[in-house]
Design a protein around this motif. Structure first.
Motif, PDB file in Angstrom:
ATOM      1  N   ALA A  69       0.835  -1.209   0.000  1.00  0.00           N
ATOM      2  CA  ALA A  69       0.000   0.000   0.000  1.00  0.00           C
ATOM      3  C   ALA A  69       0.865   1.252   0.000  1.00  0.00           C
ATOM      4  O   ALA A  69       0.542   2.253  -0.671  1.00  0.00           O
ATOM      5  CB  ALA A  69      -0.928  -0.008   1.214  1.00  0.00           C
ATOM      6  N   GLU A  70       1.971   1.206   0.720  1.00  0.00           N
ATOM      7  CA  GLU A  70       2.879   2.352   0.716  1.00  0.00           C
ATOM      8  C   GLU A  70       3.636   2.450  -0.601  1.00  0.00           C
ATOM      9  O   GLU A  70       3.826   3.552  -1.137  1.00  0.00           O
ATOM     10  CB  GLU A  70       3.855   2.247   1.892  1.00  0.00           C
ATOM     11  N   LEU A  72       2.634   1.616  -3.484  1.00  0.00           N
ATOM     12  CA  LEU A  72       1.725   2.104  -4.509  1.00  0.00           C
ATOM     13  C   LEU A  72       1.714   3.625  -4.563  1.00  0.00           C
ATOM     14  O   LEU A  72       1.549   4.224  -5.636  1.00  0.00           O
ATOM     15  CB  LEU A  72       0.314   1.572  -4.239  1.00  0.00           C
ATOM     16  N   GLN A  73       1.923   4.258  -3.420  1.00  0.00           N
ATOM     17  CA  GLN A  73       1.883   5.720  -3.343  1.00  0.00           C
ATOM     18  C   GLN A  73       3.233   6.364  -3.647  1.00  0.00           C
ATOM     19  O   GLN A  73       3.307   7.585  -3.775  1.00  0.00           O
ATOM     20  CB  GLN A  73       1.409   6.144  -1.943  1.00  0.00           C
ATOM     21  N   ARG A  74       4.268   5.587  -3.755  1.00  0.00           N
ATOM     22  CA  ARG A  74       5.591   6.161  -4.007  1.00  0.00           C
ATOM     23  C   ARG A  74       5.801   6.401  -5.492  1.00  0.00           C
ATOM     24  O   ARG A  74       5.373   5.614  -6.341  1.00  0.00           O
ATOM     25  CB  ARG A  74       6.693   5.241  -3.476  1.00  0.00           C
ATOM     26  N   GLY A  75       6.481   7.485  -5.779  1.00  0.00           N
ATOM     27  CA  GLY A  75       6.788   7.828  -7.158  1.00  0.00           C
ATOM     28  C   GLY A  75       8.278   7.973  -7.366  1.00  0.00           C
ATOM     29  O   GLY A  75       9.093   7.486  -6.579  1.00  0.00           O
ATOM     30  N   GLU A  78      10.438   9.435  -4.461  1.00  0.00           N
ATOM     31  CA  GLU A  78      10.646   8.495  -3.356  1.00  0.00           C
ATOM     32  C   GLU A  78      11.648   7.410  -3.749  1.00  0.00           C
ATOM     33  O   GLU A  78      12.468   6.985  -2.934  1.00  0.00           O
ATOM     34  CB  GLU A  78       9.320   7.862  -2.927  1.00  0.00           C
TER      35      GLU A  78
END
Length: 249
Positions: A69-70, A72-75, A78
């Motif tokens: 879940a974390e 998935l939010q990283r781009g 990050e």
């Protein structure tokens, strides 16, 4: 350190070692940002006051991976921060030897954390794997270069490209782990391994680890480290005791 309240770790500080259990039972000990931060705190203390480290997982699982879940939010930004890789490299560079006691899943980031330790010992249910390409990413926290160093290019590519998981037997055959023991004996066997290390000279262990991990091996590095040890009182005491025991035999 053991008196510090941690959300994702169980920490026990002993005289000559620190025992850290990854503890996110609701998520198979998946490595979250909070766990990364808390492991950095452990590393900072071990850098300040070097001790042996035993790293394991709570509840029959080492770590089922990074927190998806974390991730998935990283781009891009990050990724360039190297959130996981910087921690794992810090673990790798701790002054004193580190041992990972692995039972159950050690996947993705969990496998990479185990790879960063100096020595791994496994239970019979241990499974190492890096399924990251199936999630559209790569094993970007050290596995792509550390695993070939540990098991050779062929086996590493089987894991990283073909999605092969290494069970305990395969991990032992590949040299990834030092031994496979029953689950109820795993921590005891890991402590026995650390006990053996603890009987050695602390300075000799530290310098040996530095030389082994040096990026460009060179005889001068060996000579300089040995020069430091040859002048130590610990070396004189240990060799004198050895000679006295041999003369009495």
């Amino acid at each position: 350190m053991s008196g510090t309240v941690h959300e994702t770790l169980l920490v026990e500080e002993l005289e000559d070692r620190v025992v850290v259990a990854l503890h996110r039972p609701e998520a198979r000990n998946a490595i979250s940002g909070r766990m990364i931060a808390e492991l950095h705190e452990v590393c900072a203390e071990l850098e300040r006051a070097p001790k042996l480290l035993l790293l394991t997982g709570h509840g029959g699982v080492f770590a089922g991976g990074a927190d998806i879940a974390e991730l998935l939010q990283r781009g891009r930004d990050e990724a360039l921060q190297g959130i996981n890789s910087r921690l794992f490299e810090r673990v790798r560079r701790l002054p004193m030897p580190t041992v990972a006691a692995v039972d159950g899943w050690a996947l993705g980031g969990g496998a990479e954390l185990a790879y960063a330790c100096d020595i791994r010992i496994a239970g019979p249910d241990a499974v190492f794997g890096n399924p990251e390409p199936g999630l559209g990413i790569l094993a970007g926290a050290g596995a792509c270069w550390r695993l070939p160093e540990l098991v050779g290019e062929s086996v590493a590519k089987q894991v990283l490209l073909a999605g092969r998981n290494l069970d305990a037997t395969a991990a032992l055959a590949a040299g990834l782990v030092i031994d496979v023991v029953e689950p109820e004996e795993l921590l005891g066997a890991a402590h026995t391994l650390l006990d053996r290390m603890a009987r050695s000279s602390v300075t000799a262990l530290r310098l040996t680890k530095l030389v082994v991990d040096a990026p460009a091996a060179h005889p001068v590095v060996d000579d300089l480290a040995q020069a430091v040890l040859f002048e130590s009182q610990d070396k004189n005491d240990r060799m004198t005791r050895f000679m006295e025991r041999r003369n009495r035999a």
